[in-house]
Enzyme design. Structure first.
Site, PDB file in Angstrom:
ATOM      1  N   ARG A  74       0.835  -1.211   0.000  1.00  0.00           N
ATOM      2  CA  ARG A  74       0.000   0.000   0.000  1.00  0.00           C
ATOM      3  C   ARG A  74       0.869   1.259   0.000  1.00  0.00           C
ATOM      4  O   ARG A  74       1.512   1.608   1.010  1.00  0.00           O
ATOM      5  CB  ARG A  74      -0.909   0.014   1.226  1.00  0.00           C
ATOM      6  CG  ARG A  74      -1.749   1.266   1.361  1.00  0.00           C
ATOM      7  CD  ARG A  74      -2.936   1.309   0.456  1.00  0.00           C
ATOM      8  NE  ARG A  74      -3.861   0.200   0.720  1.00  0.00           N
ATOM      9  CZ  ARG A  74      -4.760  -0.202  -0.162  1.00  0.00           C
ATOM     10  NH1 ARG A  74      -4.832   0.382  -1.344  1.00  0.00           N
ATOM     11  NH2 ARG A  74      -5.562  -1.209   0.118  1.00  0.00           N
ATOM     12  N   ARG A 110       2.227  -6.214 -10.167  1.00  0.00           N
ATOM     13  CA  ARG A 110       2.685  -5.432  -9.000  1.00  0.00           C
ATOM     14  C   ARG A 110       3.057  -6.328  -7.818  1.00  0.00           C
ATOM     15  O   ARG A 110       3.731  -5.877  -6.898  1.00  0.00           O
ATOM     16  CB  ARG A 110       1.637  -4.412  -8.573  1.00  0.00           C
ATOM     17  CG  ARG A 110       0.322  -4.996  -8.093  1.00  0.00           C
ATOM     18  CD  ARG A 110      -0.581  -3.903  -7.504  1.00  0.00           C
ATOM     19  NE  ARG A 110      -1.929  -4.384  -7.241  1.00  0.00           N
ATOM     20  CZ  ARG A 110      -2.803  -3.738  -6.470  1.00  0.00           C
ATOM     21  NH1 ARG A 110      -2.474  -2.582  -5.917  1.00  0.00           N
ATOM     22  NH2 ARG A 110      -4.019  -4.226  -6.270  1.00  0.00           N
ATOM     23  N   HIS A 181       0.295   4.116 -10.381  1.00  0.00           N
ATOM     24  CA  HIS A 181      -0.711   4.419  -9.342  1.00  0.00           C
ATOM     25  C   HIS A 181      -0.063   5.199  -8.183  1.00  0.00           C
ATOM     26  O   HIS A 181       0.053   4.693  -7.061  1.00  0.00           O
ATOM     27  CB  HIS A 181      -1.267   3.073  -8.854  1.00  0.00           C
ATOM     28  CG  HIS A 181      -2.490   3.138  -7.991  1.00  0.00           C
ATOM     29  ND1 HIS A 181      -2.553   3.820  -6.804  1.00  0.00           N
ATOM     30  CD2 HIS A 181      -3.710   2.573  -8.129  1.00  0.00           C
ATOM     31  CE1 HIS A 181      -3.751   3.670  -6.259  1.00  0.00           C
ATOM     32  NE2 HIS A 181      -4.474   2.931  -7.048  1.00  0.00           N
ATOM     33  N   GLU A 284      -3.032   9.340 -10.505  1.00  0.00           N
ATOM     34  CA  GLU A 284      -2.433   8.206 -11.224  1.00  0.00           C
ATOM     35  C   GLU A 284      -2.374   8.497 -12.724  1.00  0.00           C
ATOM     36  O   GLU A 284      -3.410   8.742 -13.351  1.00  0.00           O
ATOM     37  CB  GLU A 284      -3.261   6.953 -10.943  1.00  0.00           C
ATOM     38  CG  GLU A 284      -3.405   6.668  -9.451  1.00  0.00           C
ATOM     39  CD  GLU A 284      -4.642   5.873  -9.120  1.00  0.00           C
ATOM     40  OE1 GLU A 284      -5.007   4.986  -9.915  1.00  0.00           O
ATOM     41  OE2 GLU A 284      -5.263   6.142  -8.076  1.00  0.00           O
TER      42      GLU A 284
HETATM   43  O1  TA6 Z   1      -6.987   4.199  -7.773  1.00  0.00           O
HETATM   44  C1  TA6 Z   1      -8.292   3.967  -7.774  1.00  0.00           C
HETATM   45  C2  TA6 Z   1      -8.599   2.562  -7.264  1.00  0.00           C
HETATM   46  O2  TA6 Z   1      -9.043   1.755  -8.319  1.00  0.00           O
HETATM   47  C3  TA6 Z   1      -9.625   2.703  -6.158  1.00  0.00           C
HETATM   48  O3  TA6 Z   1     -10.902   2.305  -6.596  1.00  0.00           O
HETATM   49  C4  TA6 Z   1      -9.074   1.819  -5.028  1.00  0.00           C
HETATM   50  O4  TA6 Z   1      -9.526   0.487  -5.185  1.00  0.00           O
HETATM   51  C5  TA6 Z   1      -7.571   1.986  -5.267  1.00  0.00           C
HETATM   52  O5  TA6 Z   1      -7.445   1.907  -6.678  1.00  0.00           O
HETATM   53  C6  TA6 Z   1      -6.703   1.030  -4.484  1.00  0.00           C
HETATM   54  O6  TA6 Z   1      -6.736  -0.226  -5.085  1.00  0.00           O
HETATM   55  P1  TA6 Z   1      -5.882  -1.404  -4.350  1.00  0.00           P
HETATM   56  O7  TA6 Z   1      -6.190  -2.630  -5.132  1.00  0.00           O
HETATM   57  O8  TA6 Z   1      -4.425  -1.010  -4.414  1.00  0.00           O
HETATM   58  O9  TA6 Z   1      -6.374  -1.415  -2.923  1.00  0.00           O
END
Ligand code: TA6
Length: 317
Positions: A74, A110, A181, A284
């Site tokens: 994260r 990832r 991201h 992103e």
């Molecule tokens: O960045 C937008 C998104 O698709 C959100 O909807 C949220 O799910 C975020 O990505 C984080 O995704 P992750 O799979 O890293 O928890």
């Protein structure tokens, strides 16, 4: 702090500013350069930290981040590829390329180990190249039947530059979506506005995926999850708390996703403190929805990202 990696994972020699280290279960690359410090996990070729010398951190990593093999981390800049978000919400031509295997959110690279194939440093910064080693093999595993070469080049100095390049090595066209991201560090989400997306059309994933636009600069006052289309090359995060602007530039990322989970979603997110939404904002750089990428056999496409911060005396919000 050194770690011994088997040769196959680290084909490039370390330099004065580039060292191997270990974070939990993960092998990482530590950058200590006069212009900036950074940390990159070989898993996902994921930049975890980036701080220009004398500045506040530019990239945010969750205080609750876990560093386990095969588990997404994260924060930082996860590479989302060969689909963004929920695979089944991608354009039909992207879905037609999907295999039978599991379809995790944001694709499958990832949480996989990449190879560091080049590392060097000079007075401008540190320069790294990563390659995802198993696309051909992985596609045989049924996740994605394409055969592509995926590389990520990083330059780390007073600016951060990433170049994610896909080359179609198969004899058939390939369609994919992707995103860098990026989680950006902010003083407090209440002190922040996003500039240069005024009047840009966006898909609001929290409002029935309606396509709308707004005339004013974006300030975050609720859960926000927007996919902007035909975005300008430069988007700015104005942070009056730290009196700085983070410039997020992409020439070929024609989509941009703006995400902050706000209060309630923060409580449900993994590796995420309840109040962490106040310290981060995702902008992103992406090619998603209408901006999905089509490559004929032998063609390549590079999603680029340049990030740098500058001081702004008085920020008008
Ligand atoms: O960045 C937008 C998104 O698709 C959100 O909807 C949220 O799910 C975020 O990505 C984080 O995704 P992750 O799979 O890293 O928890």
């Amino acid at each position: 702090m050194n770690i011994s990696l088997n040769k196959s994972q680290f084909d490039a020699p370390a330099s004065d500013h580039i060292r191997l280290c270990q974070l939990g279960e993960l092998a990482c690359i530590q950058i200590q350069h006069p212009l900036a410090t950074a940390l990159i996990s070989l898993q996902g070729a994921q930049l975890l930290h980036y701080t220009p010398t004398g500045e506040q951190p530019v990239i945010w990593l969750s205080e609750k981040a876990e560093f386990q093999r095969g588990k997404a981390i994260r924060g930082g800049i996860p590479v989302c590829w060969p689909w963004f978000g929920d695979a089944r919400r991608n354009p039909d031509e992207v879905q037609s390329c999907l295999g039978e295997g599991s379809l995790p959110a944001h694709g499958f690279v990832r949480d996989q180990l990449w190879l560091l194939t080049h590392s060097s440093s000079d007075d401008q910064g540190a320069h790294l190249q990563f390659e995802h080693p198993s696309l051909d093999h992985r596609s045989k595993a049924g996740n994605w039947p394409g055969d592509a070469r995926l590389t990520l080049e990083m330059s780390i100095g007073n600016k951060l530059n990433l170049q994610l390049t896909t080359t179609n090595q198969s004899q058939r066209p390939v369609h994919f979506t992707q995103a860098l991201h990026s989680y950006f560090a902010v003083s407090h989400i209440d002190q922040v506005s996003v500039q240069n997306l005024e009047n840009a059309e966006f898909t609001d994933t929290l409002n029935h995926w309606l396509r709308i636009s707004e005339p004013q600069a974006l300030s975050i006052q609720q859960e926000t999850d927007r996919i902007y289309h035909n975005t300008p090359q430069s988007i700015q995060i104005h942070d009056s708390g730290w009196q700085r602007r983070i410039n997020v530039q992409s020439q070929h990322g024609k989509s941009a996703v703006v995400w902050n989970p706000w209060i309630e979603k923060s409580k449900r997110l993994s590796q995420f403190a309840d109040d962490a939404y106040t310290r981060m904002l995702c902008i992103e750089s992406a090619n998603v929805l209408d901006d999905s990428i089509h490559l004929s056999p032998g063609e390549s496409f590079t999603l680029d990202l340049t990030v740098f911060s500058d001081h702004v005396r008085k920020i008008i919000r």
